[in-house]
Every structure is written in C-alpha cells, then in structure tokens.
Design a protein around this motif. Structure first.
Motif, PDB file in Angstrom:
ATOM      1  N   GLN A  26      32.239  15.877  18.190  1.00 42.93           N
ATOM      2  CA  GLN A  26      31.558  16.639  19.249  1.00 42.93           C
ATOM      3  C   GLN A  26      30.471  15.818  19.939  1.00 42.93           C
ATOM      4  N   TYR A  27      29.715  15.039  19.175  1.00 40.87           N
ATOM      5  CA  TYR A  27      28.581  14.291  19.735  1.00 40.87           C
ATOM      6  C   TYR A  27      28.857  12.796  19.866  1.00 40.87           C
ATOM      7  N   ASN A  28      30.102  12.390  19.530  1.00 42.33           N
ATOM      8  CA  ASN A  28      30.478  10.983  19.601  1.00 42.33           C
ATOM      9  C   ASN A  28      29.494  10.107  18.801  1.00 42.33           C
ATOM     10  N   THR A  29      29.221  10.552  17.589  1.00 41.37           N
ATOM     11  CA  THR A  29      28.299   9.868  16.676  1.00 41.37           C
ATOM     12  C   THR A  29      29.085   9.442  15.440  1.00 41.37           C
ATOM     13  N   PRO A  30      28.918   8.214  14.969  1.00 47.15           N
ATOM     14  CA  PRO A  30      29.648   7.793  13.758  1.00 47.15           C
ATOM     15  C   PRO A  30      29.277   8.647  12.548  1.00 47.15           C
ATOM     16  N   ARG A  31      30.294   8.968  11.755  1.00 50.11           N
ATOM     17  CA  ARG A  31      30.051   9.746  10.517  1.00 50.11           C
ATOM     18  C   ARG A  31      29.040   9.030   9.640  1.00 50.11           C
ATOM     19  N   ASP A  32      29.167   7.699   9.544  1.00 50.52           N
ATOM     20  CA  ASP A  32      28.263   6.922   8.698  1.00 50.52           C
ATOM     21  C   ASP A  32      26.803   7.147   9.100  1.00 50.52           C
ATOM     22  N   ALA A  33      26.558   7.228  10.402  1.00 54.28           N
ATOM     23  CA  ALA A  33      25.188   7.450  10.890  1.00 54.28           C
ATOM     24  C   ALA A  33      24.699   8.834  10.492  1.00 54.28           C
ATOM     25  N   LEU A  34      25.566   9.837  10.621  1.00 55.16           N
ATOM     26  CA  LEU A  34      25.176  11.198  10.227  1.00 55.16           C
ATOM     27  C   LEU A  34      24.800  11.243   8.745  1.00 55.16           C
ATOM     28  N   VAL A  35      25.602  10.580   7.931  1.00 53.05           N
ATOM     29  CA  VAL A  35      25.339  10.563   6.485  1.00 53.05           C
ATOM     30  C   VAL A  35      24.067   9.779   6.178  1.00 53.05           C
ATOM     31  N   GLU A  36      23.949   8.599   6.767  1.00 52.45           N
ATOM     32  CA  GLU A  36      22.772   7.742   6.521  1.00 52.45           C
ATOM     33  C   GLU A  36      21.481   8.477   6.852  1.00 52.45           C
ATOM     34  N   PHE A  37      21.420   9.062   8.044  1.00 54.60           N
ATOM     35  CA  PHE A  37      20.183   9.725   8.457  1.00 54.60           C
ATOM     36  C   PHE A  37      19.947  11.034   7.704  1.00 54.60           C
ATOM     37  N   SER A  38      21.011  11.673   7.250  1.00 53.95           N
ATOM     38  CA  SER A  38      20.850  12.878   6.416  1.00 53.95           C
ATOM     39  C   SER A  38      20.239  12.508   5.071  1.00 53.95           C
ATOM     40  N   ILE A  39      20.704  11.396   4.514  1.00 52.62           N
ATOM     41  CA  ILE A  39      20.162  10.945   3.222  1.00 52.62           C
ATOM     42  C   ILE A  39      18.704  10.532   3.380  1.00 52.62           C
ATOM     43  N   GLN A  40      18.351   9.959   4.525  1.00 57.23           N
ATOM     44  CA  GLN A  40      16.957   9.576   4.749  1.00 57.23           C
ATOM     45  C   GLN A  40      16.024  10.784   4.683  1.00 57.23           C
ATOM     46  N   ARG A  41      16.556  11.964   4.957  1.00 59.93           N
ATOM     47  CA  ARG A  41      15.738  13.178   4.877  1.00 59.93           C
ATOM     48  C   ARG A  41      15.271  13.464   3.449  1.00 59.93           C
ATOM     49  N   ILE A  42      15.981  12.925   2.434  1.00 58.81           N
ATOM     50  CA  ILE A  42      15.587  13.201   1.043  1.00 58.81           C
ATOM     51  C   ILE A  42      14.634  12.149   0.488  1.00 58.81           C
ATOM     52  N   LEU A  43      14.331  11.119   1.267  1.00 61.17           N
ATOM     53  CA  LEU A  43      13.444  10.061   0.754  1.00 61.17           C
ATOM     54  C   LEU A  43      12.088  10.598   0.294  1.00 61.17           C
ATOM     55  N   PRO A  44      11.477  11.572   1.006  1.00 62.84           N
ATOM     56  CA  PRO A  44      10.223  12.128   0.476  1.00 62.84           C
ATOM     57  C   PRO A  44      10.400  12.781  -0.905  1.00 62.84           C
ATOM     58  N   LEU A  45      11.568  13.376  -1.149  1.00 67.58           N
ATOM     59  CA  LEU A  45      11.834  13.958  -2.474  1.00 67.58           C
ATOM     60  C   LEU A  45      11.904  12.862  -3.532  1.00 67.58           C
ATOM     61  N   VAL A  46      12.515  11.746  -3.179  1.00 64.40           N
ATOM     62  CA  VAL A  46      12.606  10.625  -4.111  1.00 64.40           C
ATOM     63  C   VAL A  46      11.202  10.112  -4.432  1.00 64.40           C
ATOM     64  N   GLU A  47      10.347  10.016  -3.407  1.00 68.34           N
ATOM     65  CA  GLU A  47       8.965   9.566  -3.629  1.00 68.34           C
ATOM     66  C   GLU A  47       8.204  10.536  -4.536  1.00 68.34           C
TER      67      GLU A  47
END
Length: 194
Positions: free
Chosen positions: A102-123
């Motif tokens: 729909q947004y012509n965005t690579p799946r890898d990018a969606l996954v990568e940036f979604s995982i970055q959202r959990i970095l504060p939890l890791v900290e």
C-alpha cells in the motif's frame, strides 16, 4: 443412578477457520540490523516469551506500521544488514505485506523501525538487570554468611541437634532458590553488551 451421556458438537464457522489460519506459523526472512535482531532476542528472553509472540505483538499495531510506512524515505546504507529467518503468524505476514504494498515501503524497513520502538524497553530491562546483579551479589554474601553460621552451630551443638537439623533444611531451600536466582541473572547477561 446412571449419568446421561452427553455429546459435544463443535461447530467451526468460516470466520473461526480464518482466525485459526491467521494464527498459523510461517517462516519468513528479513534483512535487519544486528542491533534489531539482538534487541528482539534479548527482550523476548528477558520477558520469558517467544520471539514470535513479541514479533506478532509489534506488527499488530497497524497504526504504527502505517505511520512508519508514511514517514519512510529510505533505509540508512551505513547499517550492515543480516539475513534472518523468523517464525511469525500468517496474519502478521499478511499485514506486513499489505502495508508494504500500500505504501511502497520495504517489509524490512517496517520490521526494522518497528523493532526500534522496543529499544527503550531494552534499556529499561538493562537497568533492571543491573539491579538484579547487585541484589544477587548481596544474596551470595547472605548464602556464605548462612553457611558460616551453620558451621558454627554444628561446632557448638553437634550435627544431631534439632536446631542444626532445621538450619540444614533451611539452607538447602535457600541454596536451591539462590541457584534459580543466579541462573536467571546469568540468562540476562546478554543484555549487558547491548
């Protein structure tokens, strides 16, 4: 008096069959940064859940995925990407593919940036781990002091004294619990390098 036999009839509707199909596990491969792969692994381990569950939870947030897709411009070239196969639900894969198309965005990018959202939890987990290590150090000293106290009690009262026997019992329990705590702290050591 005899009980009447009852039978249970399970009806599977098209809707419930689709729901079960969505929970099926599938394998799919992404190219992600090592940091993202490690973050997912560490957080799943610290939380005591499967990576699949954490992954599915992250991808369940369709609003966040759409926001990432809308704001995506390009993948930073500086990060080295690693090919990694994950087990995820079919529903998650379908959501990723639909938003990617729909947004012509690579799946890898969606996954990568979604995982970055959990970095504060890791900290946060990293900070909790440091506190656990500190507490475990104090517990280790407590176990050593208890062993010394037991030796003193054996010397003063003898092995067969009821107090000494109770102390043995208490220390065996404490030792088992301490070993479980120590194992949990050891399991969390991966987070120290993150």
């Amino acid at each position: 008096m005899r009980r009447k036999k009852t039978s249970i009839i399970l009806e599977i509707t098209d809707e419930s069959a689709l729901g079960m199909r969505g929970r099926q596990s599938v394998r799919t491969t992404f190219k992600l940064s090592e940091r993202a792969i490690t973050a997912l692994s560490i957080l799943a381990g610290q939380m005591g859940i499967k990576q699949k569950s954490l992954f599915d939870h992250l991808m369940d947030d369709i609003h966040a995925l759409k926001t990432i897709a809308r704001e995506f411009e390009n993948f930073p070239k500086k990060d080295r990407r690693v090919t990694k196969t994950f087990v995820i639900s079919r529903k998650t894969l379908e959501i990723l593919e639909a938003i990617s198309a729909q947004y012509n965005t690579p799946r890898d990018a969606l996954v990568e940036f979604s995982i970055q959202r959990i970095l504060p939890l890791v900290e946060r987990e990293k900070a909790r781990h440091r506190k656990r290590v500190e507490i475990e150090t104090h517990l280790a000293e407590h176990v050593r002091q208890s062993a010394r106290l037991l030796r003193d009690a054996v010397e003063a009262l003898g092995e067969e004294d009821p107090i000494v026997q109770e102390m043995y019992s208490m220390l065996r329990s404490n030792d088992l619990i301490y070993k479980r705590i120590r194992a949990y702290v050891e399991k969390g050591k991966k987070i120290e390098e993150f």
